[in-house]
Motif scaffolding. Structure first.
Motif, PDB file in Angstrom:
ATOM      1  N   PRO A  10       0.831  -1.065   0.041  1.00 67.86           N
ATOM      2  CA  PRO A  10       0.125  -0.082  -0.038  1.00 67.86           C
ATOM      3  C   PRO A  10       0.953   1.123   0.051  1.00 67.86           C
ATOM      4  O   PRO A  10       1.876   1.233   0.503  1.00 67.86           O
ATOM      5  N   THR A  11       0.192   2.107  -0.665  1.00 70.49           N
ATOM      6  CA  THR A  11       1.183   3.462  -0.976  1.00 70.49           C
ATOM      7  C   THR A  11       0.783   4.504   0.190  1.00 70.49           C
ATOM      8  O   THR A  11      -0.520   4.527   0.264  1.00 70.49           O
ATOM      9  N   ARG A  12       1.523   5.146   0.754  1.00 68.87           N
ATOM     10  CA  ARG A  12       0.880   6.383   1.475  1.00 68.87           C
ATOM     11  C   ARG A  12       1.227   7.668   0.856  1.00 68.87           C
ATOM     12  O   ARG A  12       2.165   7.902   0.061  1.00 68.87           O
ATOM     13  N   PRO A  13       0.415   8.601   1.115  1.00 69.44           N
ATOM     14  CA  PRO A  13       0.674  10.125   0.652  1.00 69.44           C
ATOM     15  C   PRO A  13       2.037  10.636   1.219  1.00 69.44           C
ATOM     16  O   PRO A  13       2.403  10.328   2.208  1.00 69.44           O
ATOM     17  N   SER A  16       2.509  12.273   4.481  1.00 60.29           N
ATOM     18  CA  SER A  16       2.330  11.509   5.612  1.00 60.29           C
ATOM     19  C   SER A  16       3.990  10.970   6.476  1.00 60.29           C
ATOM     20  O   SER A  16       3.850  11.253   7.414  1.00 60.29           O
ATOM     21  N   TYR A  17       5.101  11.515   5.390  1.00 64.79           N
ATOM     22  CA  TYR A  17       6.153  11.207   6.044  1.00 64.79           C
ATOM     23  C   TYR A  17       6.727  12.372   6.814  1.00 64.79           C
ATOM     24  O   TYR A  17       7.756  12.356   7.682  1.00 64.79           O
ATOM     25  N   ARG A  19       5.118  13.485   9.476  1.00 67.34           N
ATOM     26  CA  ARG A  19       4.765  13.266  10.901  1.00 67.34           C
ATOM     27  C   ARG A  19       6.326  12.458  11.460  1.00 67.34           C
ATOM     28  O   ARG A  19       6.076  12.268  12.774  1.00 67.34           O
ATOM     29  N   ASP A  20       6.902  11.916  10.736  1.00 66.70           N
ATOM     30  CA  ASP A  20       8.065  11.277  11.260  1.00 66.70           C
ATOM     31  C   ASP A  20       9.135  12.292  12.009  1.00 66.70           C
ATOM     32  O   ASP A  20       9.638  13.211  10.908  1.00 66.70           O
ATOM     33  N   THR A  73       8.623   2.563  10.804  1.00 68.54           N
ATOM     34  CA  THR A  73       8.564   1.436   9.732  1.00 68.54           C
ATOM     35  C   THR A  73       9.476   1.722   8.808  1.00 68.54           C
ATOM     36  O   THR A  73      10.563   2.427   8.686  1.00 68.54           O
ATOM     37  N   ALA A  75       9.221   1.730   5.810  1.00 68.57           N
ATOM     38  CA  ALA A  75       9.331   3.018   4.650  1.00 68.57           C
ATOM     39  C   ALA A  75       9.783   4.263   5.282  1.00 68.57           C
ATOM     40  O   ALA A  75       9.796   5.026   4.411  1.00 68.57           O
ATOM     41  N   ASP A  76       9.331   4.620   6.568  1.00 71.33           N
ATOM     42  CA  ASP A  76       9.840   5.624   7.058  1.00 71.33           C
ATOM     43  C   ASP A  76      11.355   6.036   6.864  1.00 71.33           C
ATOM     44  O   ASP A  76      12.151   6.825   6.729  1.00 71.33           O
TER      45      ASP A  76
END
Length: 123
Positions: A10-13, A16-17, A19-20, A73, A75-76
Motif C-alpha cells: 500500500p502506498t502512503r501519501p 504523511s512522512y 509526521r516522522d 517503519t 518505509a519511514d
C-alpha cells in the motif's frame, strides 16, 4: 492481457512522512540551508553562516533521533534516508559552491573551483 504486480504494497501519501520526527528535523535543516543560500546571494554572510551552522545541527540531530526512535517503519527509514541524502547534497555541496561564487562576486573564473566543490559534495 493482465500484468503481474508483485509489489502489492500500500502506498502512503508523500506528506504523511512529515509526521516522522527525524524527517521533520531534516526538513528544518533544509529550511536553514535555503535561508543560508538566500543570505549568501544577498551578501549577508554572517546570517548565511548562522543558517549553515543550524543546518549542520539539524543534520546531526535527525540521525541521532532516527537511531534512538522506536516504532519507525521500513518505509519511514527508507524515505528518511533518501531525504537525508538529498538534503546533504544541498547543504554540503550546493551551499558551499554558492558561498564561493558569492564571495567572488559570481566571477566565472571560480567555476572550476565550484565544480570541484559540487563533485566532492555529491561524493
Amino acid at each position: 492481457m493482465t500484468t503481474d504486480n508483485a509489489t502489492d504494497v500500500p502506498t502512503r501519501p508523500i506528506l504523511s512522512y512529515i509526521r516522522d520526527l527525524p524527517n521533520l528535523c531534516s526538513l528544518a535543516g533544509l529550511g536553514c540551508t535555503l535561508l543560508a543560500i538566500y543570505f549568501l546571494i544577498t551578501g549577508i554572510y554572517a546570517a548565511a553562516m548562522i543558517g549553515m551552522i543550524w543546518a549542520v545541527g539539524f543534520d546531526w540531530a535527525d540521525g541521532l533521533i532516527a537511531r534512538k526512535m522506536k516504532g519507525r517503519t521500513g518505509a519511514d527509514r527508507q524515505f528518511g534516508g533518501t531525504l537525508d541524502l538529498l538534503i546533504d547534497i544541498v547543504s554540503y555541496g550546493v551551499t558551499p559552491a554558492i558561498l564561493i561564487l558569492s564571495y567572488a562576486d559570481f566571477s566565472a573564473a571560480f567555476l572550476p573551483v565550484v565544480f570541484v566543490t559540487l563533485v566532492f559534495g555529491a561524493i
